[in-house]
Design a protein around this motif. Structure first.
Motif, PDB file in Angstrom:
ATOM      1  N   SER A 100      33.953  25.295  33.111  1.00 52.56           N
ATOM      2  CA  SER A 100      33.855  26.185  31.959  1.00 52.56           C
ATOM      3  C   SER A 100      34.503  27.529  32.270  1.00 52.56           C
ATOM      4  O   SER A 100      35.065  27.747  33.349  1.00 52.56           O
ATOM      5  CB  SER A 100      32.396  26.394  31.576  1.00 52.56           C
ATOM      6  N   TYR A 101      34.384  28.443  31.307  1.00 54.21           N
ATOM      7  CA  TYR A 101      34.990  29.772  31.409  1.00 54.21           C
ATOM      8  C   TYR A 101      34.456  30.559  32.610  1.00 54.21           C
ATOM      9  O   TYR A 101      35.114  31.474  33.095  1.00 54.21           O
ATOM     10  CB  TYR A 101      34.719  30.529  30.110  1.00 54.21           C
ATOM     11  N   THR A 102      33.278  30.190  33.120  1.00 54.54           N
ATOM     12  CA  THR A 102      32.712  30.875  34.291  1.00 54.54           C
ATOM     13  C   THR A 102      33.582  30.699  35.534  1.00 54.54           C
ATOM     14  O   THR A 102      33.427  31.436  36.510  1.00 54.54           O
ATOM     15  CB  THR A 102      31.291  30.367  34.599  1.00 54.54           C
ATOM     16  N   PHE A 103      34.470  29.730  35.499  1.00 52.67           N
ATOM     17  CA  PHE A 103      35.366  29.499  36.632  1.00 52.67           C
ATOM     18  C   PHE A 103      36.241  30.727  36.895  1.00 52.67           C
ATOM     19  O   PHE A 103      36.622  31.003  38.041  1.00 52.67           O
ATOM     20  CB  PHE A 103      36.237  28.274  36.337  1.00 52.67           C
ATOM     21  N   ILE A 104      36.529  31.485  35.833  1.00 50.51           N
ATOM     22  CA  ILE A 104      37.367  32.677  35.989  1.00 50.51           C
ATOM     23  C   ILE A 104      36.673  33.715  36.859  1.00 50.51           C
ATOM     24  O   ILE A 104      37.315  34.406  37.652  1.00 50.51           O
ATOM     25  CB  ILE A 104      37.717  33.269  34.603  1.00 50.51           C
TER      26      ILE A 104
END
Length: 397
Positions: free
Chosen positions: A66-70
């Motif tokens: 998900s976007y938390t990977f960033i």
């Protein structure tokens, strides 16, 4: 464990399963980069919609990144573990996605220290995935036919996982997409139907740029790539009881049109339900590819003939003048049915080759294999067509 050490070093917070998922994914990609294309970067989108697309993508995001990977990437950059080249986008159809690669610190303290070079992912992926029209996974009954599909995938994954696959001798400067899976494939069926779609996704070579595929080796041997020419056109003829193979000509060759433009227009036409929608989709895809070079010959060669609805319709009518039996199939959304047929052909080929312990790497309608194995692949393909669509056989080039 390397992933736990990385999470601790970066002081990551949140649910442990998400942290573990993200750190493992980063280490997989960095190890893969070091193993297969050291001098290149990994493409990595930082826009939120990049991750929304990954959530519904059958060929990339099998573990739910998900976007938390960033946040992980940003902290890794701050800690000198990742080198970044920031991407950009402008109003002239131009842009470049962000690229990343591991630093010497990450290589020495994680990849080398934990001997990740020889590690393989062992995630237990389901061999079949069924999705509805919203790309949401659905349950399905495990019939005898489904078990057969599953067994073929499992046997293939078990066999191919024991082979030595590598990417060597490449001088290309292209970058490879971020990879979220390794050796295992799985099949994705669409529209809540086990007769729609069914193509194979997941393994790293499926997402590899076409320019890099010639550099794949299997058990140390160089490889070739064979693909079915215009497979969906041949299959549509096959559904009409006609063998187009006997004509010995390329169905996409039309006077006055570039072959790639014809191919794109027809593939769009079989995946939409009306002329207007097909025109818009076709033009968007062509402009996405060539719009950044709007003044180049490539742009005018590929896009100009279909940059108006009248131009698109003219191409379609020219195609149908050459192929009258196919009129009933265009703009009927038959694409998912054709993908099911080509996926069944692929499944039979993989089963045939696996039984004979001959490694082959599928990429939808093409196959990467050792040159010495190509005759057996042709035998497998011929047998597969006889089971799926006898009149629809396409040339394997």
């Amino acid at each position: 464990m390397a992933a736990d050490k990385l999470a601790k070093e970066l002081s990551l917070t949140g649910q442990k399963k998400h942290i573990t998922r993200n750190t493992i994914t980063l280490l997989i990609n960095c190890t893969h980069q070091q193993k297969f294309y050291k001098d290149q970067y990994i493409k990595f989108g930082k826009a939120e919609n990049y991750f929304r697309e990954l959530k519904t993508s059958g060929n990339l995001n099998t573990i739910g990144i998900s976007y938390t990977f960033i946040d992980l990437i940003n902290k890794a950059i701050e800690n000198d573990l990742i080198e970044e080249k920031i991407g950009f986008h402008d109003r002239n159809w131009s842009g470049r996605i962000t690229r990343i690669k591991p630093t010497e610190k990450l290589i020495s303290e994680y990849i080398d220290a934990y001997d990740l070079h020889n590690a393989k992912t062992e995630r237990k992926l389901e061999p079949l995935v069924l999705r509805d029209r919203n790309k949401t996974s659905k349950s399905f009954n495990t019939t005898s036919q489904v078990k057969r599909y599953q067994d073929i995938v499992r046997r293939y994954n078990n066999f191919i996982g024991k082979q030595s696959l590598a990417l060597s001798g490449s001088n290309t400067t292209q970058n490879s997409n971020v990879i979220f899976d390794d050796y295992h494939v799985y099949r994705v069926f669409n529209n809540s139907s086990l007769t729609h779609g069914g193509r194979f996704y997941g393994a790293w070579w499926i997402n590899l740029q076409s320019e890099l595929r010639p550099h794949i080796t299997i058990n140390g041997a160089t490889t070739i790539e064979l693909d079915f020419q215009a497979q969906h056109v041949y299959l549509m003829y096959g559904l009409e009881g006609i063998s187009y193979l006997e004509k010995k000509e390329d169905p996409y060759e039309l006077d006055g049109y570039h072959r790639n433009t014809v191919k794109k227009a027809i593939l769009t036409a079989i995946n939409t339900t009306n002329m207007t929608g097909a025109f818009r989709a076709c033009l968007k895809e062509l402009k996405d590819k060539y719009g950044s070079a709007v003044r180049s010959m490539d742009y005018f060669t590929y896009v100009s003939p279909v940059d108006t609805k009248a131009g698109y319709e003219g191409l379609i009518y020219a195609f149908l003048a050459k192929h009258p039996p196919l009129e009933k199939h265009l703009h009927t959304n038959i694409g998912n049915t054709l993908m099911y047929l080509d996926s069944q052909i692929c499944s039979h080929i993989l089963d045939h080759m696996t039984e004979r312990e001959l490694p082959v790497l599928p990429i939808h309608d093409s196959f990467i294999l050792r040159k010495d194995d190509q005759n057996e692949l042709i035998i497998a393909a011929t047998a597969a067509y006889q089971k799926v669509c006898p009149k629809g056989i396409a040339p394997l080039l």
